[in-house]
Design a protein around this motif. Structure first.
Motif, PDB file in Angstrom:
ATOM      1  N   VAL A   2      11.869   0.088  -7.322  1.00 37.45           N
ATOM      2  CA  VAL A   2      11.649   1.423  -7.575  1.00 37.45           C
ATOM      3  C   VAL A   2       9.732   1.158  -7.605  1.00 37.45           C
ATOM      4  CG1 VAL A   2      11.167   4.076  -7.679  1.00 37.45           C
ATOM      5  CG2 VAL A   2      13.280   2.743  -7.540  1.00 37.45           C
ATOM      6  N   LYS A   3       9.086   1.585  -6.798  1.00 32.75           N
ATOM      7  CA  LYS A   3       7.630   1.018  -6.498  1.00 32.75           C
ATOM      8  C   LYS A   3       7.604   2.225  -7.544  1.00 32.75           C
ATOM      9  CE  LYS A   3       6.824  -2.250  -2.756  1.00 32.75           C
ATOM     10  NZ  LYS A   3       6.151  -2.611  -2.139  1.00 32.75           N
ATOM     11  N   GLU A   4       7.724   2.236  -8.838  1.00 30.82           N
ATOM     12  CA  GLU A   4       6.540   3.626  -9.597  1.00 30.82           C
ATOM     13  C   GLU A   4       6.167   2.611 -10.569  1.00 30.82           C
ATOM     14  OE1 GLU A   4       8.495   7.028 -12.475  1.00 30.82           O
ATOM     15  OE2 GLU A   4       9.169   5.980 -10.681  1.00 30.82           O
ATOM     16  N   CYS A   5       5.013   3.534 -11.130  1.00 24.04           N
ATOM     17  CA  CYS A   5       3.876   3.147 -12.400  1.00 24.04           C
ATOM     18  C   CYS A   5       4.765   3.158 -13.384  1.00 24.04           C
ATOM     19  CB  CYS A   5       2.716   3.488 -12.361  1.00 24.04           C
ATOM     20  SG  CYS A   5       1.334   3.122 -13.970  1.00 24.04           S
ATOM     21  N   THR A   6       4.683   2.218 -14.341  1.00 22.92           N
ATOM     22  CA  THR A   6       5.486   2.215 -15.543  1.00 22.92           C
ATOM     23  C   THR A   6       5.012   3.045 -16.465  1.00 22.92           C
ATOM     24  OG1 THR A   6       4.935   0.338 -16.822  1.00 22.92           O
ATOM     25  CG2 THR A   6       7.038   0.435 -15.711  1.00 22.92           C
ATOM     26  N   LEU A   7       3.728   3.482 -16.798  1.00 24.33           N
ATOM     27  CA  LEU A   7       2.716   4.478 -17.556  1.00 24.33           C
ATOM     28  C   LEU A   7       2.280   5.832 -16.787  1.00 24.33           C
ATOM     29  CD1 LEU A   7      -0.321   1.818 -18.905  1.00 24.33           C
ATOM     30  CD2 LEU A   7       1.989   3.113 -19.990  1.00 24.33           C
ATOM     31  N   THR A   8       1.744   5.519 -15.317  1.00 19.84           N
ATOM     32  CA  THR A   8       1.344   7.277 -15.009  1.00 19.84           C
ATOM     33  C   THR A   8       2.923   7.128 -14.265  1.00 19.84           C
ATOM     34  OG1 THR A   8       0.698   6.059 -12.758  1.00 19.84           O
ATOM     35  CG2 THR A   8      -0.740   6.391 -15.113  1.00 19.84           C
ATOM     36  N   GLY A   9       4.262   6.676 -13.739  1.00 18.56           N
ATOM     37  CA  GLY A   9       4.905   7.454 -13.240  1.00 18.56           C
ATOM     38  C   GLY A   9       4.307   7.365 -12.213  1.00 18.56           C
ATOM     39  N   LYS A  10       3.049   7.175 -10.542  1.00 18.76           N
ATOM     40  CA  LYS A  10       2.857   7.312  -9.663  1.00 18.76           C
ATOM     41  C   LYS A  10       4.099   6.844  -8.890  1.00 18.76           C
ATOM     42  CE  LYS A  10      -1.921   8.056  -9.175  1.00 18.76           C
ATOM     43  NZ  LYS A  10      -2.880   6.515  -8.578  1.00 18.76           N
ATOM     44  N   LYS A  11       4.073   7.172  -7.571  1.00 16.67           N
ATOM     45  CA  LYS A  11       5.012   7.170  -6.665  1.00 16.67           C
ATOM     46  C   LYS A  11       4.636   6.536  -5.737  1.00 16.67           C
ATOM     47  CE  LYS A  11       9.604   8.836  -8.945  1.00 16.67           C
ATOM     48  NZ  LYS A  11      10.150  10.016  -8.785  1.00 16.67           N
ATOM     49  N   SER A  12       5.585   6.082  -4.141  1.00 16.32           N
ATOM     50  CA  SER A  12       4.719   6.261  -2.943  1.00 16.32           C
ATOM     51  C   SER A  12       4.607   7.519  -2.592  1.00 16.32           C
ATOM     52  CB  SER A  12       6.069   5.321  -2.457  1.00 16.32           C
ATOM     53  OG  SER A  12       5.689   3.863  -2.897  1.00 16.32           O
ATOM     54  N   ASN A  13       3.978   8.041  -1.546  1.00 13.63           N
ATOM     55  CA  ASN A  13       3.525   8.728  -1.239  1.00 13.63           C
ATOM     56  C   ASN A  13       3.546   8.705   1.559  1.00 13.63           C
ATOM     57  OD1 ASN A  13       2.644  10.834  -0.805  1.00 13.63           O
ATOM     58  ND2 ASN A  13       0.515  10.543   0.111  1.00 13.63           N
ATOM     59  N   ASN A  14       4.057  10.297   1.455  1.00 13.79           N
ATOM     60  CA  ASN A  14       4.718  10.378   2.177  1.00 13.79           C
ATOM     61  C   ASN A  14       3.408  10.408   3.550  1.00 13.79           C
ATOM     62  OD1 ASN A  14       7.443   9.169   1.898  1.00 13.79           O
ATOM     63  ND2 ASN A  14       7.550  11.388   1.857  1.00 13.79           N
ATOM     64  N   GLY A  15       3.203  10.182   4.625  1.00 13.32           N
ATOM     65  CA  GLY A  15       2.088  10.622   5.392  1.00 13.32           C
ATOM     66  C   GLY A  15       2.854  10.063   6.918  1.00 13.32           C
ATOM     67  N   TYR A  16       1.346  10.136   7.757  1.00 11.81           N
ATOM     68  CA  TYR A  16       1.834  10.199   9.216  1.00 11.81           C
ATOM     69  C   TYR A  16       0.062   9.614   9.299  1.00 11.81           C
ATOM     70  CZ  TYR A  16       4.534  14.052   9.460  1.00 11.81           C
ATOM     71  OH  TYR A  16       5.777  14.545   9.758  1.00 11.81           O
ATOM     72  N   THR A  17       1.108   8.044  10.330  1.00  9.32           N
ATOM     73  CA  THR A  17      -0.255   7.394  11.430  1.00  9.32           C
ATOM     74  C   THR A  17      -0.634   8.301  12.491  1.00  9.32           C
ATOM     75  OG1 THR A  17       0.236   5.340  10.111  1.00  9.32           O
ATOM     76  CG2 THR A  17      -0.717   5.408  12.206  1.00  9.32           C
ATOM     77  N   VAL A  18      -2.008   8.380  12.499  1.00  6.70           N
ATOM     78  CA  VAL A  18      -1.724   9.513  13.921  1.00  6.70           C
ATOM     79  C   VAL A  18      -2.742   8.806  15.034  1.00  6.70           C
ATOM     80  CG1 VAL A  18      -3.255  11.743  14.601  1.00  6.70           C
ATOM     81  CG2 VAL A  18      -2.328  11.272  12.241  1.00  6.70           C
ATOM     82  N   SER A  19      -2.304   8.310  16.349  1.00 12.39           N
ATOM     83  CA  SER A  19      -2.696   7.620  17.606  1.00 12.39           C
ATOM     84  C   SER A  19      -4.091   8.995  18.245  1.00 12.39           C
ATOM     85  CB  SER A  19      -2.380   7.513  18.393  1.00 12.39           C
ATOM     86  OG  SER A  19      -1.432   8.398  18.987  1.00 12.39           O
ATOM     87  N   HIS A  20      -4.228   7.815  18.978  1.00 16.01           N
ATOM     88  CA  HIS A  20      -6.125   8.469  19.583  1.00 16.01           C
ATOM     89  C   HIS A  20      -5.268   9.849  20.186  1.00 16.01           C
ATOM     90  CE1 HIS A  20      -9.467   8.923  21.408  1.00 16.01           C
ATOM     91  NE2 HIS A  20      -8.750   9.077  22.760  1.00 16.01           N
ATOM     92  N   SER A  21      -3.682   9.694  20.727  1.00 15.82           N
ATOM     93  CA  SER A  21      -3.371  10.251  21.365  1.00 15.82           C
ATOM     94  C   SER A  21      -2.528  12.082  20.962  1.00 15.82           C
ATOM     95  CB  SER A  21      -2.360  10.345  23.105  1.00 15.82           C
ATOM     96  OG  SER A  21      -1.470   9.103  22.190  1.00 15.82           O
ATOM     97  N   HIS A  22      -3.028  11.078  19.280  1.00 14.49           N
ATOM     98  CA  HIS A  22      -2.176  12.506  18.698  1.00 14.49           C
ATOM     99  C   HIS A  22      -1.023  13.116  18.369  1.00 14.49           C
ATOM    100  CE1 HIS A  22      -3.602  15.353  15.790  1.00 14.49           C
ATOM    101  NE2 HIS A  22      -2.490  16.673  15.669  1.00 14.49           N
ATOM    102  N   ILE A  23      -0.178  11.462  18.424  1.00 16.78           N
ATOM    103  CA  ILE A  23       0.664  11.008  18.077  1.00 16.78           C
ATOM    104  C   ILE A  23       1.183  10.670  17.278  1.00 16.78           C
ATOM    105  CG2 ILE A  23       2.903   9.581  19.148  1.00 16.78           C
ATOM    106  CD1 ILE A  23       2.276   9.491  22.012  1.00 16.78           C
ATOM    107  N   ARG A  24       2.076  11.124  16.266  1.00 16.48           N
ATOM    108  CA  ARG A  24       1.739  11.392  14.311  1.00 16.48           C
ATOM    109  C   ARG A  24       3.802  10.339  14.256  1.00 16.48           C
ATOM    110  NH1 ARG A  24       1.972  17.104  11.691  1.00 16.48           N
ATOM    111  NH2 ARG A  24       3.410  17.007  13.242  1.00 16.48           N
TER     112      ARG A  24
END
Length: 64
Positions: A2-24
């Protein structure tokens, strides 16, 4: 692993890559984890932990 910070508990974030034609397409934004050795006063030894850079910055600010 698991990619998680042991002190703060932060984890990975989900997001989108948006192209020029707005394909996510889905992507994962990982946090910037670093391994750092920190002195433990309770155990009287160095502890190696995985910690995010924001937590490292706050540790330097607190002079720990």
């Amino acid at each position: 692993m698991v990619k998680e910070c042991t002190l703060t508990g932060k984890k990975s974030n989900n997001g989108y890559t948006v192209s020029h034609s707005h394909i996510r397409t889905k992507k994962i934004q990982h946090i910037n984890l670093q391994t750092k050795k920190i002195w433990s006063d309770k155990q009287k030894r160095w502890i190696k932990i995985k910690i995010c850079t924001k937590a490292i910055k706050s540790l330097h600010k607190l002079k720990v």
